[in-house]
Design a protein around this motif. Structure first.
Motif, PDB file in Angstrom:
ATOM      1  N   UNK A  94     -13.815  32.099  33.984  1.00  0.00           N
ATOM      2  CA  UNK A  94     -12.987  32.992  33.184  1.00  0.00           C
ATOM      3  C   UNK A  94     -12.217  32.215  32.117  1.00  0.00           C
ATOM      4  N   UNK A  95     -11.784  31.011  32.452  1.00  0.00           N
ATOM      5  CA  UNK A  95     -11.108  30.178  31.448  1.00  0.00           C
ATOM      6  C   UNK A  95     -12.034  29.878  30.280  1.00  0.00           C
ATOM      7  N   UNK A  96     -13.276  29.504  30.609  1.00  0.00           N
ATOM      8  CA  UNK A  96     -14.237  29.194  29.540  1.00  0.00           C
ATOM      9  C   UNK A  96     -14.560  30.428  28.703  1.00  0.00           C
ATOM     10  N   UNK A  97     -14.687  31.559  29.338  1.00  0.00           N
ATOM     11  CA  UNK A  97     -14.938  32.809  28.617  1.00  0.00           C
ATOM     12  C   UNK A  97     -13.753  33.127  27.723  1.00  0.00           C
ATOM     13  N   UNK A  98     -12.546  33.035  28.280  1.00  0.00           N
ATOM     14  CA  UNK A  98     -11.344  33.289  27.494  1.00  0.00           C
ATOM     15  C   UNK A  98     -11.237  32.314  26.324  1.00  0.00           C
ATOM     16  N   UNK A  99     -11.502  31.026  26.584  1.00  0.00           N
ATOM     17  CA  UNK A  99     -11.456  30.016  25.527  1.00  0.00           C
ATOM     18  C   UNK A  99     -12.502  30.306  24.451  1.00  0.00           C
ATOM     19  N   UNK A 100     -13.696  30.712  24.861  1.00  0.00           N
ATOM     20  CA  UNK A 100     -14.748  31.055  23.902  1.00  0.00           C
ATOM     21  C   UNK A 100     -14.365  32.249  23.043  1.00  0.00           C
ATOM     22  N   UNK A 101     -13.815  33.270  23.684  1.00  0.00           N
ATOM     23  CA  UNK A 101     -13.384  34.462  22.953  1.00  0.00           C
ATOM     24  C   UNK A 101     -12.253  34.096  21.995  1.00  0.00           C
ATOM     25  N   UNK A 102     -11.336  33.257  22.440  1.00  0.00           N
ATOM     26  CA  UNK A 102     -10.220  32.824  21.594  1.00  0.00           C
ATOM     27  C   UNK A 102     -10.725  32.047  20.379  1.00  0.00           C
ATOM     28  N   UNK A 103     -11.671  31.145  20.590  1.00  0.00           N
ATOM     29  CA  UNK A 103     -12.234  30.366  19.475  1.00  0.00           C
ATOM     30  C   UNK A 103     -12.930  31.295  18.489  1.00  0.00           C
ATOM     31  N   UNK A 104     -13.700  32.243  18.980  1.00  0.00           N
ATOM     32  CA  UNK A 104     -14.394  33.188  18.096  1.00  0.00           C
ATOM     33  C   UNK A 104     -13.385  34.027  17.321  1.00  0.00           C
ATOM     34  N   UNK A 105     -12.316  34.453  17.971  1.00  0.00           N
ATOM     35  CA  UNK A 105     -11.289  35.253  17.294  1.00  0.00           C
ATOM     36  C   UNK A 105     -10.603  34.451  16.194  1.00  0.00           C
ATOM     37  N   UNK A 106     -10.303  33.182  16.471  1.00  0.00           N
ATOM     38  CA  UNK A 106      -9.667  32.333  15.456  1.00  0.00           C
ATOM     39  C   UNK A 106     -10.615  32.125  14.277  1.00  0.00           C
ATOM     40  N   UNK A 107     -11.888  31.881  14.564  1.00  0.00           N
ATOM     41  CA  UNK A 107     -12.862  31.698  13.477  1.00  0.00           C
ATOM     42  C   UNK A 107     -12.996  32.974  12.639  1.00  0.00           C
ATOM     43  N   UNK A 108     -13.021  34.118  13.291  1.00  0.00           N
ATOM     44  CA  UNK A 108     -13.087  35.393  12.555  1.00  0.00           C
ATOM     45  C   UNK A 108     -11.861  35.576  11.673  1.00  0.00           C
ATOM     46  N   UNK A 109     -10.696  35.230  12.206  1.00  0.00           N
ATOM     47  CA  UNK A 109      -9.464  35.329  11.425  1.00  0.00           C
ATOM     48  C   UNK A 109      -9.506  34.403  10.211  1.00  0.00           C
ATOM     49  N   UNK A 110     -10.002  33.191  10.387  1.00  0.00           N
ATOM     50  CA  UNK A 110     -10.107  32.247   9.265  1.00  0.00           C
ATOM     51  C   UNK A 110     -11.081  32.750   8.197  1.00  0.00           C
ATOM     52  N   UNK A 111     -12.208  33.274   8.628  1.00  0.00           N
ATOM     53  CA  UNK A 111     -13.196  33.805   7.678  1.00  0.00           C
ATOM     54  C   UNK A 111     -12.612  34.997   6.935  1.00  0.00           C
ATOM     55  N   UNK A 112     -11.947  35.893   7.648  1.00  0.00           N
ATOM     56  CA  UNK A 112     -11.351  37.076   7.012  1.00  0.00           C
ATOM     57  C   UNK A 112     -10.292  36.666   5.996  1.00  0.00           C
ATOM     58  N   UNK A 113      -9.428  35.697   6.369  1.00  0.00           N
ATOM     59  CA  UNK A 113      -8.388  35.227   5.449  1.00  0.00           C
ATOM     60  C   UNK A 113      -9.005  34.609   4.207  1.00  0.00           C
ATOM     61  N   UNK A 114     -10.037  33.812   4.394  1.00  0.00           N
ATOM     62  CA  UNK A 114     -10.721  33.188   3.251  1.00  0.00           C
ATOM     63  C   UNK A 114     -11.323  34.253   2.334  1.00  0.00           C
ATOM     64  N   UNK A 115     -11.920  35.279   2.921  1.00  0.00           N
ATOM     65  CA  UNK A 115     -12.517  36.344   2.118  1.00  0.00           C
ATOM     66  C   UNK A 115     -11.453  37.129   1.355  1.00  0.00           C
ATOM     67  N   UNK A 116     -10.308  37.349   1.953  1.00  0.00           N
ATOM     68  CA  UNK A 116      -9.211  38.046   1.272  1.00  0.00           C
ATOM     69  C   UNK A 116      -8.723  37.237   0.074  1.00  0.00           C
ATOM     70  N   UNK A 117      -8.607  35.931   0.242  1.00  0.00           N
ATOM     71  CA  UNK A 117      -8.177  35.067  -0.862  1.00  0.00           C
ATOM     72  C   UNK A 117      -9.190  35.127  -1.989  1.00  0.00           C
ATOM     73  N   UNK A 118     -10.468  35.016  -1.649  1.00  0.00           N
ATOM     74  CA  UNK A 118     -11.510  35.073  -2.676  1.00  0.00           C
ATOM     75  C   UNK A 118     -11.531  36.427  -3.377  1.00  0.00           C
ATOM     76  N   UNK A 119     -11.305  37.488  -2.622  1.00  0.00           N
ATOM     77  CA  UNK A 119     -11.291  38.830  -3.203  1.00  0.00           C
ATOM     78  C   UNK A 119     -10.155  38.973  -4.214  1.00  0.00           C
ATOM     79  N   UNK A 120      -8.984  38.452  -3.888  1.00  0.00           N
ATOM     80  CA  UNK A 120      -7.855  38.504  -4.817  1.00  0.00           C
ATOM     81  C   UNK A 120      -8.130  37.656  -6.063  1.00  0.00           C
ATOM     82  N   UNK A 121      -8.739  36.493  -5.889  1.00  0.00           N
ATOM     83  CA  UNK A 121      -9.099  35.663  -7.038  1.00  0.00           C
ATOM     84  C   UNK A 121     -10.093  36.388  -7.936  1.00  0.00           C
ATOM     85  N   UNK A 122     -11.064  37.049  -7.325  1.00  0.00           N
ATOM     86  CA  UNK A 122     -12.057  37.768  -8.110  1.00  0.00           C
ATOM     87  C   UNK A 122     -11.439  38.952  -8.843  1.00  0.00           C
TER      88      UNK A 122
END
Length: 100
Positions: free
Chosen positions: A13-41
């Motif tokens: 369960x720890x590994x599953x939770x850690x995996x889900x947490x890592x995926x959530x952080x990566x999704x948040x980073x990608x979304x933030x990057x896309x928002x920045x690019x969208x505003x620049x565009x």
């Protein structure tokens, strides 16, 4: 035996939770990057629309000038004023002012 099984489940369960947490952080980073690019565009689009409007006005002004220069009289006037051209049998006098 039961304790080992619970320990394995907790570790899993720890590994599953850690995996889900890592995926959530990566999704948040990608979304933030896309928002920045969208505003620049959006900023770039606004800038290029302003440039387009300026250039369109300049093109229209040049079209008016081309239409105005379409007649022989307008071409002659332009050549005399801007290019200081004269006809074959004319003499041009240039008067210089004295500096004060």
């Amino acid at each position: 035996m039961m304790a080992k099984k619970k320990l394995r489940i907790i570790r899993r369960n720890r590994f599953v939770f850690l995996g889900v947490l890592i995926i959530a952080v990566l999704c948040l980073l990608v979304w933030t990057n896309q928002e920045i690019k969208l505003k620049e565009m959006a900023y770039d689009q606004k800038h290029y629309e302003e440039v387009k409007a300026t250039l369109s006005a300049e093109v229209e002004e040049l079209r008016v000038q081309v239409d105005a220069l379409g007649s022989d009289e307008a071409i002659e006037e332009y050549a005399r004023e801007r290019l200081q051209m004269i006809k074959k049998d004319e003499i041009q006098y240039i008067i210089k002012e004295k500096p004060e």
